[in-house]
Scaffold this active site. Structure first.
Site, PDB file in Angstrom:
ATOM      1  N   ASN A   1      83.561   9.836  -4.719  1.00  0.00           N
ATOM      2  CA  ASN A   1      84.349  10.282  -3.573  1.00  0.00           C
ATOM      3  C   ASN A   1      84.468   9.237  -2.465  1.00  0.00           C
ATOM      4  O   ASN A   1      85.376   9.292  -1.658  1.00  0.00           O
ATOM      5  CB  ASN A   1      83.757  11.572  -3.002  1.00  0.00           C
ATOM      6  CG  ASN A   1      82.264  11.510  -2.833  1.00  0.00           C
ATOM      7  OD1 ASN A   1      81.526  11.274  -3.795  1.00  0.00           O
ATOM      8  ND2 ASN A   1      81.789  11.702  -1.613  1.00  0.00           N
TER       9      ASN A   1
ATOM     10  N   GLN B   1      86.493  15.015  -7.501  1.00  0.00           N
ATOM     11  CA  GLN B   1      87.482  14.018  -7.086  1.00  0.00           C
ATOM     12  C   GLN B   1      88.410  13.635  -8.229  1.00  0.00           C
ATOM     13  O   GLN B   1      89.543  13.225  -7.986  1.00  0.00           O
ATOM     14  CB  GLN B   1      86.785  12.752  -6.566  1.00  0.00           C
ATOM     15  CG  GLN B   1      86.064  12.924  -5.248  1.00  0.00           C
ATOM     16  CD  GLN B   1      86.998  13.169  -4.067  1.00  0.00           C
ATOM     17  OE1 GLN B   1      88.157  12.778  -4.076  1.00  0.00           O
ATOM     18  NE2 GLN B   1      86.485  13.842  -3.054  1.00  0.00           N
TER      19      GLN B   1
ATOM     20  N   THR C   1      82.438  40.102  -5.890  1.00  0.00           N
ATOM     21  CA  THR C   1      83.859  40.427  -5.992  1.00  0.00           C
ATOM     22  C   THR C   1      84.670  39.139  -5.926  1.00  0.00           C
ATOM     23  O   THR C   1      84.469  38.311  -5.045  1.00  0.00           O
ATOM     24  CB  THR C   1      84.274  41.385  -4.854  1.00  0.00           C
ATOM     25  OG1 THR C   1      83.493  42.569  -4.970  1.00  0.00           O
ATOM     26  CG2 THR C   1      85.754  41.730  -4.940  1.00  0.00           C
TER      27      THR C   1
ATOM     28  N   CYS D   1      78.563   9.504   9.219  1.00  0.00           N
ATOM     29  CA  CYS D   1      78.799   9.770  10.635  1.00  0.00           C
ATOM     30  C   CYS D   1      78.971  11.246  10.922  1.00  0.00           C
ATOM     31  O   CYS D   1      78.542  11.743  11.956  1.00  0.00           O
ATOM     32  CB  CYS D   1      80.059   9.047  11.082  1.00  0.00           C
ATOM     33  SG  CYS D   1      81.512   9.559  10.168  1.00  0.00           S
TER      34      CYS D   1
HETATM   35  C1  LIG Z   1      84.070  17.573  -2.001  1.00  0.00           C
HETATM   36  C2  LIG Z   1      83.130  17.267  -3.112  1.00  0.00           C
HETATM   37  C3  LIG Z   1      82.158  18.195  -3.513  1.00  0.00           C
HETATM   38  C4  LIG Z   1      81.946  19.499  -2.805  1.00  0.00           C
HETATM   39  O1  LIG Z   1      82.994  20.415  -3.052  1.00  0.00           O
HETATM   40  P1  LIG Z   1      83.192  21.665  -2.056  1.00  0.00           P
HETATM   41  O2  LIG Z   1      84.246  22.478  -2.712  1.00  0.00           O
HETATM   42  O3  LIG Z   1      83.627  21.079  -0.739  1.00  0.00           O
HETATM   43  O4  LIG Z   1      81.880  22.363  -1.971  1.00  0.00           O
HETATM   44  C5  LIG Z   1      81.333  17.859  -4.570  1.00  0.00           C
HETATM   45  N1  LIG Z   1      81.464  16.687  -5.203  1.00  0.00           N
HETATM   46  C6  LIG Z   1      82.386  15.773  -4.865  1.00  0.00           C
HETATM   47  C7  LIG Z   1      82.489  14.497  -5.620  1.00  0.00           C
HETATM   48  C8  LIG Z   1      83.242  16.026  -3.793  1.00  0.00           C
HETATM   49  O5  LIG Z   1      84.137  15.111  -3.442  1.00  0.00           O
END
Ligand SMILES: *Cc1c(COP(=O)(O)O)cnc(C)c1O
Length: 386
Positions: free
Chosen positions: A152, A180, A238, A326
């Site tokens: 990511n 990602q 649910t 950050c």
């Molecule tokens: C955003 C992300 C997550 C978390 O997903 P959410 O739906 O925000 O909980 C996990 N792994 C990667 C690589 C991400 O980019």
């Protein structure tokens, strides 16, 4: 009114209007509980199953291998804790990498406290996991390999097919965090020998708070949520019908335009990389030069603080992300940039720009122009520059 440019699509994406239009119906007239047997309930049930079919098709899974969750984080937690618990009698060793998302890394730390042993694989300077080290790390008590599909922060795509092959040969379960990757790569879980795969809707122009875990038939996995009989008794609660419908629609839109979508974003990415390289000196592109996500640009700028860069870009209406943690108020540089071997001060001067198909060439040029201005201004006053 000032210009607004959103280039933080790895953090989240805008929900597409067509997605919202589908979702609204399930707040309004079609609000039934999918577990109810009357018509209103069955309507919701049908909508869930339609979405499940779309998600399954997208990664070449079968429908009964897709379980909806509250997002990527829950899918990652479920995969790791569920496999660990269910396979305790086989062993307690898990292999992952140093550049995983915190949803994986913090779950691994938790499992270590519960008595599991975790190996964190190194990556090379481009962010690719060390395959030799992976092979050497496998032991008789290894129960799971979890390696993210694409990173990511720096966009590096991992050799997933190779890893899947190794895991299969050794009879070890293989999970991948593909949150990602799903928006940028064609994924075939069968061809890649993936046993479990995490997805999230809000990274692909769907709503926040919904995701899925693909679980290959026959995989030993304990439940994570306990309660009602939803999701074939595997994930209680649910169903978030409108979110599931939105997720399904987002996947359908992506599937329909996949090649054009990737081609457009890749062009924008390469224009952005070229613009930055041609106009700013003393920089480094982080991540793999070729095997990287179509939407990811990550640069380190010498003599600059990433935080200042972000604030100045924000004043120009540009939303981006820095390499340090950050958002959490921490000053530690990113674990990913550390793992690829960047020095602290270089890692601190990092900027991530992640594109979507709503961005334009004009926006890319605007960002390059503003970035050149801001970097020049910051370098003039930089105490880091000798
Ligand atoms: C955003 C992300 C997550 C978390 O997903 P959410 O739906 O925000 O909980 C996990 N792994 C990667 C690589 C991400 O980019």
């Amino acid at each position: 009114m000032g210009k607004k440019v959103y280039m933080d699509n790895a953090a989240t994406t805008q929900t597409k209007q067509e997605v919202i239009n589908e979702m609204i119906k399930y707040f309004n007239e079609m609000y039934g509980n999918p577990s109810s047997i009357y018509d209103l309930g069955r309507t919701s049930k049908r909508a869930i199953n339609k979405a499940r079919t779309s998600v399954a098709k997208f990664i070449n899974a079968d429908e009964d291998e897709i379980y909806f969750t509250s997002g990527g984080t829950e899918s990652d937690n479920w995969a790791l804790k569920g496999v660990a618990n269910a396979n305790k009698s086989k062993g307690n060793h898990i292999i992952t990498s140093k550049i995983e998302h915190h949803a994986i890394l913090h779950t691994c730390e938790y499992l270590e406290k519960q008595g599991y042993e975790v190996t964190y694989l190194d990556v090379d300077e481009n962010g690719v996991v060390n395959i030799e080290q992976l092979k050497e790390s496998i032991k008789d008590n290894t129960i799971l390999i979890t390696i993210m599909f694409a990173n990511n922060e720096i966009g590096t795509i991992q050799p997933i097919k190779e890893i899947g092959k190794i895991a299969k040969e050794k009879g070890i379960l293989f999970h991948t965090d593909a949150v990602q990757a799903v928006g940028g790569l064609r994924i075939d879980v069968k061809d890649l020998n993936i046993d479990l795969l995490s997805m999230s809707a809000h990274k692909i122009n769907g709503p926040k708070g919904i995701g899925a875990l693909y679980v290959k038939k026959g995989t030993k996995l304990d439940n994570f949520m306990h309660g009602g009989a939803q999701e074939s008794k595997k994930r209680a609660g649910t169903e978030s019908v409108q979110n599931i419908v939105g997720f399904g629609k987002a996947v359908e839109i992506l599937e329909e335009n996949f090649d054009e979508h990737i081609e457009k974003i890749t062009k924008l990415r390469d224009r952005l990389i070229k613009g930055i390289k041609d106009n700013i000196a003393d920089i480094k592109l982080n991540g793999h030069p070729v095997n990287r996500l179509a939407n990811n640009v990550n640069f380190s700028f010498n003599y600059i603080e990433g935080e200042s860069l972000l604030l100045y870009l924000d004043m120009e209406g540009i939303s981006a992300s820095s390499g340090s943690a950050c958002t959490s108020g921490s000053l530690d540089p990113s674990h990913v940039l550390m793992a690829i071997g960047l020095k602290h001060e270089i890692a601190h001067g990092s900027l991530r720009l992640t594109l979507s198909d709503s961005n334009t060439e004009e926006e890319v040029d605007y960002v390059v122009q503003k970035l050149v201005d801001v970097v020049n201004r910051l370098r003039v006053i930089s105490p880091l520059k000798g």
